[in-house]
Design a protein around this motif. Structure first.
Motif, PDB file in Angstrom:
ATOM      1  N   ASN A  88       0.849  -1.176   0.000  1.00 36.64           N
ATOM      2  CA  ASN A  88       0.000   0.000   0.000  1.00 36.64           C
ATOM      3  C   ASN A  88       0.900   1.247   0.000  1.00 36.64           C
ATOM      4  O   ASN A  88       1.849   1.321   0.772  1.00 36.64           O
ATOM      5  N   ASP A  95      -0.787  -5.349   6.571  1.00 33.86           N
ATOM      6  CA  ASP A  95       0.006  -5.338   5.341  1.00 33.86           C
ATOM      7  C   ASP A  95       1.362  -6.009   5.475  1.00 33.86           C
ATOM      8  O   ASP A  95       1.825  -6.680   4.547  1.00 33.86           O
ATOM      9  N   GLY A 139      -0.709  -9.096   3.903  1.00 35.02           N
ATOM     10  CA  GLY A 139      -1.928  -8.939   3.110  1.00 35.02           C
ATOM     11  C   GLY A 139      -3.121  -9.650   3.691  1.00 35.02           C
ATOM     12  O   GLY A 139      -3.943 -10.198   2.951  1.00 35.02           O
TER      13      GLY A 139
END
Length: 284
Positions: free
Chosen positions: A19, A58, A45
């Motif tokens: 991201n 993330d 993820g």
């Protein structure tokens, strides 16, 4: 009254793209940027959705100095949800205290990178099994979202460390350098001493140098913990100097004492003692 939230867990497989918000935050931390550039990043993820709020775990990283996690928060209604509280534990229930955090909120998405103290890890496990609990609230409506939990595994990177117990006396004050630990993300040293007046809370000002022939590099003190009951502080330096070799030295240049009762007390707010306390050592 505790609201039990039904949560959907989505596992993302394949190639994972960072991201942009998270990438920006990681680049702002020299140690985590260094770990990423050396291929030590661990994309996850993992997504969970609760009450219209999506949390994406993330990225994670772990070494002998710190554990770092990165996640984003997005809501369907566009409200800004923030972590009200969080805990990080391992499979044995051991808790890791938070040390630093970074946040960025833009275009309805919040990005967060938090670091935790990993110095209590004593084994040399190749992986850590971790569990993150998050409690969120809305900045606008004060609505609570709880609890959101992630269980995940992250590779563990051991450090280069030396248990030193070196002593040096200057200005009539004995300082002990207990240990130094260098990892890709951080460089830490535990420094212990008692100031001349127990009324003051004493901390050291220091830096670390490495000399290799005619070349030298320096790491400066970025942060440190409050002294414990033995007068010991854990000092963090940047850059980490993980890839450097040579003769290491830690120099304390000043001791700073703080009066916790200022301004009620008639004693000065701060007392400073300049000096040179120098320690030389080697790291494997």
């Amino acid at each position: 009254l505790i609201l039990i939230v039904m949560i959907s867990l989505l596992f993302v497989t394949g190639v994972y793209a960072f991201n942009p918000t998270i990438q920006h935050l990681l680049n702002a931390d020299a140690g985590l940027k260094e770990a990423n550039s050396n291929g030590l990043e661990h994309p996850l993820g993992l997504e969970q959705i609760a009450q219209g709020v999506k949390v994406t775990l993330d990225w994670a990283y772990a070494d002998e100095n710190r554990i770092a996690i990165a996640y984003t928060i997005v809501s369907e209604n566009g409200n800004q949800y923030e972590p009200k509280d969080f805990t990080l534990t391992n499979s044995a229930g051991q808790s890791f205290p938070a040390t630093t955090g970074m946040a960025d909120f833009s275009q309805g998405e919040g990005g967060y990178v938090f670091s935790f103290d990993a110095s209590s890890i004593t084994n040399n496990s190749q992986n850590l099994d971790l569990h993150l609990n998050l409690w969120l609230d809305s900045k606008e409506s004060k609505e609570l979202v709880e609890p959101i939990s992630f269980s995940f595994q992250v590779p563990f990177t051991p450090g280069r460390n030396a248990d030193l117990e070196q002593h040096y006396t200057a200005e009539g004050i004995l300082i002990t350098l207990e240990k130094v630990v260098v990892t890709p993300s951080d460089l830490t040293a535990v420094i212990c001493f008692k100031g001349p007046n127990e009324y003051y809370k004493w901390t050291p000002i220091s830096h670390i140098d490495i000399k290799n022939g005619e070349n030298s590099v320096r790491a400066t003190n970025g942060s440190l913990t409050n002294p414990d009951e033995n007068g010991c502080t854990t000092n963090h330096y940047f850059p980490s100097l993980y890839t450097h070799d040579g003769i290491w030295s830690l120099t304390v240049t000043e001791l700073v004492g703080t009066n916790p009762d200022y301004p009620e007390s008639d004693k000065p707010h701060q007392q400073r003692i300049p000096g040179l306390w120098i320690f030389e050592f080697e790291l494997p």
